[in-house]
Design an enzyme around this catalytic site. Sequence first.
Site, PDB file in Angstrom:
ATOM      1  N   ASN A   9       0.864  -1.209   0.052  1.00 26.50           N
ATOM      2  CA  ASN A   9      -0.198   0.287  -0.132  1.00 26.50           C
ATOM      3  C   ASN A   9       0.926   1.382  -0.049  1.00 26.50           C
ATOM      4  O   ASN A   9       1.602   1.593   1.079  1.00 26.50           O
ATOM      5  CB  ASN A   9      -0.883  -0.018   1.215  1.00 26.50           C
ATOM      6  CG  ASN A   9      -1.740   1.058   1.412  1.00 26.50           C
ATOM      7  OD1 ASN A   9      -1.829   1.959   0.577  1.00 26.50           O
ATOM      8  ND2 ASN A   9      -2.271   1.489   2.490  1.00 26.50           N
ATOM      9  N   GLU A 158      -4.894  -5.482  10.572  1.00 24.95           N
ATOM     10  CA  GLU A 158      -3.955  -4.490  10.836  1.00 24.95           C
ATOM     11  C   GLU A 158      -4.279  -3.490  12.225  1.00 24.95           C
ATOM     12  O   GLU A 158      -5.083  -2.612  12.219  1.00 24.95           O
ATOM     13  CB  GLU A 158      -4.088  -3.332   9.859  1.00 24.95           C
ATOM     14  CG  GLU A 158      -3.706  -3.954   8.262  1.00 24.95           C
ATOM     15  CD  GLU A 158      -3.237  -2.834   7.223  1.00 24.95           C
ATOM     16  OE1 GLU A 158      -2.074  -3.066   7.013  1.00 24.95           O
ATOM     17  OE2 GLU A 158      -3.792  -1.803   7.500  1.00 24.95           O
TER      18      GLU A 158
HETATM   19  C1  PEP Z   1      -0.731  -0.048   5.984  1.00 28.60           C
HETATM   20  O1  PEP Z   1      -0.491   1.220   5.918  1.00 28.60           O
HETATM   21  O2  PEP Z   1      -1.542  -0.842   5.763  1.00 28.60           O
HETATM   22  C2  PEP Z   1       0.658  -0.443   6.801  1.00 28.60           C
HETATM   23  C3  PEP Z   1       0.782  -1.675   7.303  1.00 28.60           C
HETATM   24  O3  PEP Z   1       1.745   0.386   6.871  1.00 28.60           O
HETATM   25  P1  PEP Z   1       3.243  -0.053   7.422  1.00 28.60           P
HETATM   26  O4  PEP Z   1       3.478  -1.485   6.958  1.00 28.60           O
HETATM   27  O5  PEP Z   1       4.075   1.029   7.187  1.00 28.60           O
HETATM   28  O6  PEP Z   1       3.103  -0.174   9.084  1.00 28.60           O
END
Ligand code: PEP
Length: 243
Positions: A9, A158
């Site tokens: 992403n 997440e």
């Molecule tokens: C995200 O934005 O979905 C994400 C997992 O970011 P990061 O890997 O930078 O924590």
Amino acid sequence: MPQKIVAGNWKMNGTQASLSEIQAIAETTQDIHCSAILCPPAHLLHSAARLPGQLAIGGQNCHHAPSGAFTGDISAEQLADCGAFYVIVGHSERREGYSESDSLVRAKAQAALKSGLTPIICLGESQEQRAAGKALEIVLAQLSGSLPDDPQVIIAYEPIWAIGTGLVPSVAEITEVHDALRTQLYTIFGAAGQDISILYGGSVKPSNAQEIFAITHVNGALVGGASLKAEDFLPIMRSLAES
Ligand code: PEP
């Protein structure tokens, strides 16, 4: 069997000059045995989808309506028209920053499916909710409220407090949530629920990917910061392929 998937992403990062980085990822993915998805910002979708290689392209959000007077929005059909096959819906940055509810996320997922896209549905608790012992309850409620009728989806767990912070939940914490998600997907969709990929997201890096991918019911990762450079993204893919 759920597919092994690493999805990147890019959020609101990147310009035309970044296409060379996407090309470096796309060229190498065919040699690594797991599925790769990259979700660049909307203005790069069309060009990114045309790069040679095995990299599938996705949007980062879509409107739930097919078209209309929604200034600044993009529909699932328009993402598909650019060459996308996936779309992230319900990312915490949209749930929090734009007050997106579970029912709106569900409507977006339905719209995605209708346009032939697979929605990547994001779920995750805040630090306060985890501290209050409510992580599981919150995530399972988000799942029930955000799922479309069709099991053709990808789920991304997440935890909000792990996104972009360098903090990662313990193996036991990830295990608990992924086990519960798998059980609930089975309850809702029956055997088809066993085939849905459940990704972990939140500060995944080449240095911690192997440990995370060894966890049961972790079928891959949704990666933010470490997806911006091929030199970080490709080792994460290799760790998943070897897991
Ligand atoms: C995200 O934005 O979905 C994400 C997992 O970011 P990061 O890997 O930078 O924590």
